[in-house]
Design a protein around this motif. Structure first.
Motif, PDB file in Angstrom:
ATOM      1  N   ILE A 147       0.839  -1.208   0.000  1.00 15.37           N
ATOM      2  CA  ILE A 147       0.000   0.000   0.000  1.00 15.37           C
ATOM      3  C   ILE A 147       0.872   1.255   0.000  1.00 15.37           C
ATOM      4  O   ILE A 147       0.582   2.234  -0.714  1.00 15.37           O
ATOM      5  N   GLU A 148       1.953   1.236   0.791  1.00 20.36           N
ATOM      6  CA  GLU A 148       2.860   2.389   0.841  1.00 20.36           C
ATOM      7  C   GLU A 148       3.511   2.617  -0.526  1.00 20.36           C
ATOM      8  O   GLU A 148       3.660   3.763  -0.975  1.00 20.36           O
ATOM      9  N   GLU A 151       2.290   1.716  -3.505  1.00 21.91           N
ATOM     10  CA  GLU A 151       1.263   2.225  -4.421  1.00 21.91           C
ATOM     11  C   GLU A 151       0.941   3.685  -4.122  1.00 21.91           C
ATOM     12  O   GLU A 151       0.774   4.504  -5.046  1.00 21.91           O
ATOM     13  N   TYR A 152       0.880   4.015  -2.849  1.00 21.14           N
ATOM     14  CA  TYR A 152       0.602   5.397  -2.453  1.00 21.14           C
ATOM     15  C   TYR A 152       1.725   6.324  -2.918  1.00 21.14           C
ATOM     16  O   TYR A 152       1.478   7.436  -3.412  1.00 21.14           O
ATOM     17  N   SER A 153       2.967   5.866  -2.782  1.00 19.90           N
ATOM     18  CA  SER A 153       4.122   6.654  -3.221  1.00 19.90           C
ATOM     19  C   SER A 153       4.057   6.916  -4.728  1.00 19.90           C
ATOM     20  O   SER A 153       4.301   8.044  -5.187  1.00 19.90           O
ATOM     21  N   ASN A 173       1.375   6.940  -6.645  1.00 19.94           N
ATOM     22  CA  ASN A 173       0.262   7.842  -6.944  1.00 19.94           C
ATOM     23  C   ASN A 173       0.608   9.294  -6.603  1.00 19.94           C
ATOM     24  O   ASN A 173       0.231  10.219  -7.343  1.00 19.94           O
ATOM     25  N   LEU A 174       1.329   9.489  -5.498  1.00 22.57           N
ATOM     26  CA  LEU A 174       1.761  10.845  -5.144  1.00 22.57           C
ATOM     27  C   LEU A 174       2.733  11.395  -6.191  1.00 22.57           C
ATOM     28  O   LEU A 174       2.657  12.573  -6.569  1.00 22.57           O
ATOM     29  N   SER A 218       5.980  11.346  -1.294  1.00 22.08           N
ATOM     30  CA  SER A 218       6.131  10.178  -2.173  1.00 22.08           C
ATOM     31  C   SER A 218       7.432   9.442  -1.869  1.00 22.08           C
ATOM     32  O   SER A 218       7.452   8.209  -1.721  1.00 22.08           O
ATOM     33  N   HIS A 258       7.275   7.777   1.657  1.00 22.75           N
ATOM     34  CA  HIS A 258       6.469   6.543   1.689  1.00 22.75           C
ATOM     35  C   HIS A 258       7.165   5.412   0.931  1.00 22.75           C
ATOM     36  O   HIS A 258       7.026   4.241   1.304  1.00 22.75           O
ATOM     37  N   SER A 298       8.130   1.920   2.670  1.00 26.45           N
ATOM     38  CA  SER A 298       7.840   0.612   2.073  1.00 26.45           C
ATOM     39  C   SER A 298       9.104  -0.239   1.992  1.00 26.45           C
ATOM     40  O   SER A 298       9.081  -1.442   2.278  1.00 26.45           O
TER      41      SER A 298
END
Length: 295
Positions: A5-6, A8-10, A12-13, A57, A60, A64
């Motif tokens: 999740i981290e 993917e979040y990175s 996306n940011l 980004s 995160h 990860s």
């Protein structure tokens, strides 16, 4: 899963920051930003917002990476160590159970032996008492006046008394033998009972506690270190986030319309700086360039 999740979040940011940064790369503001960052305060806030998104980004992504290559590896090692220790402790526990069952079986055997010998002793004692009663009866008969008894009957009585005496002696010997066996069996049972109770006490009070200690050997310390790494990473993420927000807050505090107006006008001098003064254009040789009046 949190590491995924981290990551993917990175991503996306980073996409979000790149999406808006791409729109500004060809602008004059961006060129000014790359040179000296002498920007208007709202534009500066905008760039700082984009930088904060990129900073988060990267943070995160780092988080990860710490999860995948550090925390998870620590947890896997803890799991492997715990499984290995549990298997070894389980083998020891089985051996302790077998030893305890041997002690209990021995106690049961000794108890049954004691019960058997004690029952035989009681039976032998009962038979001995019966023989003594018969002897008393026979002696009582022998006390009758002998002149009323024929010779043949006297001979039979003597023979009967001797038989009873022999039977009593045998039963006395049997009783003594069984009594001795019963005492020995009872002593053996009492000693075994004491030893068994000690073994059971040791198993429940000491052995089980030691087994749990063996299963958990180093577990809490290892888990402590792994979770400390997790906490450190999370706290560092929060620290970085607060540092970035502090930078934005400082920029927000410096939002100043007057200085922005002055800077804006300086950036476009052709539109906002005053032109050169108009000079006097003489006409037909008139060189007087001052206000004058006739007398």
């Amino acid at each position: 899963k949190k590491a995924e999740i981290e990551t993917e979040y990175s991503r996306n940011l980073e996409k979000l920051a790149e999406r808006f940064m791409a729109k500004t790369r060809s602008t004059k503001d961006h060129q000014q930003y790359k040179k000296d960052q002498n920007l208007l305060s709202p534009v500066n806030c905008w760039y700082l917002l984009l930088n904060q998104v990129r900073r988060e980004s990267k943070d995160h992504a780092t988080l990860s990476d710490i999860y995948l290559n550090n925390v998870i590896m620590r947890f896997m090692q803890i799991s492997e160590d715990s499984t290995r220790m549990f298997k070894k402790s389980k083998e020891i526990a089985f051996q302790l159970h077998e030893d305890l069952m041997k002690v209990l079986n021995e106690l049961y055997t000794v108890m049954k032996t004691y019960h058997m010998y004690h029952a035989e002793s009681i039976s032998a004692e009962s038979k001995l008492k019966e023989a003594e009663k018969q002897e008393e009866k026979q002696i009582g008969r022998s006390g009758d006046p002998v002149f009323h008894i024929r010779l043949e009957e006297r001979h039979q009585r003597r023979s009967s008394v001797k038989k009873i005496e022999k039977m009593k002696e045998k039963r006395q010997a049997k009783y003594s033998e069984n009594k001795l066996k019963s005492i020995k069996a009872r002593n053996e049972y009492l000693l075994t009972l004491e030893a068994t109770n000690a073994s059971v006490f040791k198993y429940y009070i000491h052995d089980l506690s030691d087994l749990i200690d063996c299963c958990d050997l180093g577990y809490h310390a290892s888990l402590n270190r792994a979770l400390r790494t997790y906490l450190s990473a999370e706290y560092n993420l929060e620290t970085s986030r607060h540092e970035g927000l502090d930078i934005i807050e400082n920029a927000v505090d410096n939002l100043e319309p007057r200085s922005d107006k002055q800077r804006f006008m300086e950036m476009y001098p052709a539109a906002f700086c005053p032109p050169m003064k108009f000079e006097f254009q003489s006409h037909m040789g008139d060189e007087v360039c001052q206000v004058s009046a006739q007398q």
